[in-house]
Design an enzyme around this catalytic site. Sequence first.
Site, PDB file in Angstrom:
ATOM      1  N   ASP A 141     -10.881   2.164  -3.075  1.00 21.58           N
ATOM      2  CA  ASP A 141     -11.469   1.798  -1.784  1.00 21.58           C
ATOM      3  C   ASP A 141     -12.990   1.786  -1.880  1.00 21.58           C
ATOM      4  OD1 ASP A 141      -9.178   1.344  -0.410  1.00 21.58           O
ATOM      5  OD2 ASP A 141      -9.080   3.294   0.569  1.00 21.58           O
ATOM      6  N   ASP A 146       0.831  -1.206   0.000  1.00 17.70           N
ATOM      7  CA  ASP A 146       0.000   0.000   0.000  1.00 17.70           C
ATOM      8  C   ASP A 146       0.863   1.252   0.000  1.00 17.70           C
ATOM      9  OD1 ASP A 146      -2.298   1.537   0.113  1.00 17.70           O
ATOM     10  OD2 ASP A 146      -3.165   0.436   1.793  1.00 17.70           O
TER      11      ASP A 146
HETATM   12  C1  GLA Z   1      -5.774   2.039   2.159  1.00 22.91           C
HETATM   13  C2  GLA Z   1      -6.179   0.892   1.273  1.00 22.91           C
HETATM   14  C3  GLA Z   1      -7.171   0.026   1.992  1.00 22.91           C
HETATM   15  C4  GLA Z   1      -6.583  -0.459   3.281  1.00 22.91           C
HETATM   16  C5  GLA Z   1      -6.134   0.725   4.118  1.00 22.91           C
HETATM   17  C6  GLA Z   1      -5.400   0.275   5.357  1.00 22.91           C
HETATM   18  O1  GLA Z   1      -6.820   2.940   2.324  1.00 22.91           O
HETATM   19  O2  GLA Z   1      -6.690   1.354   0.052  1.00 22.91           O
HETATM   20  O3  GLA Z   1      -7.550  -1.056   1.187  1.00 22.91           O
HETATM   21  O4  GLA Z   1      -5.509  -1.320   3.011  1.00 22.91           O
HETATM   22  O5  GLA Z   1      -5.285   1.584   3.391  1.00 22.91           O
HETATM   23  O6  GLA Z   1      -4.941   1.329   6.092  1.00 22.91           O
END
Ligand code: GLA
Length: 722
Positions: free
Chosen positions: A541, A471
């Site tokens: 997301d 990430d």
């Molecule tokens: C980001 C990612 C999510 C998750 C969060 C965790 O927002 O897009 O899928 O992994 O971080 O903090």
Amino acid sequence: MIEFISKNNAFLLQGETFSYAMMVGKSGFLQHVYFGKKIDEQDLDYLTKQASILSPNEDNINMDTVFGYMPSEYGLFARGDYREPAVIAEREDGCVASRLRYVGYKICKGTPKLEGLPHVRHAEQTLSITLKDDFSSLQVVLNYTVCGNVLARNAELYNAGKGVIQLKRALSFGFELPNDNYNVLRLSGMQLQERMPVTAPLANGITKLQSICGVSSHFMNPFMGILRGECGEDYGECYGVQLCYSGNFLISAENLSNRLPIRVQGGIADMGFSWQLTGGESFVTPQAYLTYSSQGLGEMSRSFASFIRDYIVAPAWVNTPRPVVVNSWETCYFDFDDKKLCALIGEAAKLGVDTFVLDDGWFGKRDDDTSGLGDWFVNENKLQGGLKKLIDCCKRHGLKFGLWFEPEMINEDSDLYRAHPDWAVHIPNVSGVRSRNQLVLDFTRKEIVDAVYDMVADVLNNNDIAYVKWDMNRYLTENFTLSLPAERQGEFMHRYMLGVYNLAERLLAAFPNVFFEGCASGGGRFDAGMMYYFPQIWASDDTDGFERCKIHWGTSICYPLSVISAHVSECPNHHTGRFTPYETRGAIATLGAMGYELDLGKLTEQNKADTIKQVAHYRSIERLILEGDVYRISSPFRSNIFAVMVVNKDKSEGYFVAERIQSFPGDYDRFMRVAGLDPEKRYLLQETGVIATGKALMGAGLLIPKGGDYSSWVWHFKQVKD
Ligand code: GLA
């Protein structure tokens, strides 16, 4: 195929569906001649004759009317061409004028190896043309590699002298189109709404798509479509340009005057950029990919999708069935312990899910987003028995284990920061910009990349981990590094990207059996550069069963479905508050690498049974998602129905997914054409038992029955052999 046609002093590059030509004009300037529908060698006689009308010669070389009209392969600066240049190279005396002339060419086997940068993995041959500046010691090598329907390009800038050259702009490619009515298509948006297609006329001036966020960004994808006149999904002409780069970028189309050609060019954004070339040094620009379609946007998308799969994504993974995961993030966020997770693993196993991914919150002291980043060791207070216990639990249930990292980040409340406060990107004595309470590690510094490598590698070496989610949850600010002298600070952003690519390269090499998924607050770094390392990327997301139609529609304009991670999540959706049927969330998630992101234990018995069916159904159509061609049929932006079709290469199988957005009286039963089938083949529609030819199905369509808000349909067509 690439040829130099000496009688025309021209190069002819033949892709499967396009031709591309350029020539060396009278005074040695490399002129763009043609990009479009296939032509052959004879056509060059006419084309180069026409183009030579615009060639500067020694008599008019100092007239400002000359270069402004000349379609250029790599635009010059401050010498009578008033459009933006491809390169700005400042000599030691501050002079920035450039006038690049042809020196020679070579055609070599294979692809250019772009050390440290992602690039096409194979190709038959590459044309390299060398140009030399009249006013400085700058030399430029332009590389051209034909990859099916796509032309890969980049530039190498070399200082052949002894003095210092300061590059202020160093783009990857340029070409020019005859002036005409064009529209520019971009994939713009924001976090949770990535890659929304927006089309607007290419008016006079510059249409510039760019990111200066340090990553390719949620705001603008590194892609531009240039649509000539009327251009739809299956008709009209268009050009597509995308960059194999994950940092600051620009792609521009310039219409300075209606009498001048349109200049299209792109590469690393020049905003804040500079790069110092001392004598003998080179700067290698990222690759750009160009395609042309005479059959609308659909054809352009299919060319790009096939290209990404065939040339960019790692061959070991590209067509390999993907893990169907359950991810812990929307399931329980930071609120978990080993018992809760073991229960989730047990449920997942019963429902056909094959991998459990432990997202954020497993390491350091991390119970919310204020602390822990940088401390890549397990939090045993939270996870008693450590990762081993969870992995054993997965094994008992026949599941694989995946783990989340955010390798580029650091929280001030972390052991790593306490030990190395100077490792975070910062300007001394200036309070830095926090985003999600975190700072960015200075990946321009090798010792920092090495330290992160060691921490991540340690976890991967000591645990049986099949899957990593990488990430990156904030943009870059400050744009400053302690590792470079003042005159090199403009190198920071690109050097940061090189550090990221370097870490990815090393981890992938050391752990070839680990599947790496990319992510950047959802789809904030969704580009060919990342796809070179990560066969799939968490696209957004936003997991809402309707919003995802838009995201998949927009993303498919430039990328294959197989790179889109897509999860079924709970309702009301955590981001939109919307309710969509479980069936629909499942149907839309099949248009990508499908998974789950909700507490499977809390599902109703009915939804548990649905999950088992969804996973089995996904496995039955997975080959189509991995390898098939996408036909966009009905846009969620312009109609009440979202519909897409995926067809395999030999057209023996097709898969159709549709969603009705709102139900209202009068929008009951309606016919929807399908697309991409072979007109002469007969197909059995698995869901209804109907048998019909491709001709009939594509001509008359199929009935989409009445349904409620966000209701969905999936149809699977299989050829019936006589
Ligand atoms: C980001 C990612 C999510 C998750 C969060 C965790 O927002 O897009 O899928 O992994 O971080 O903090």
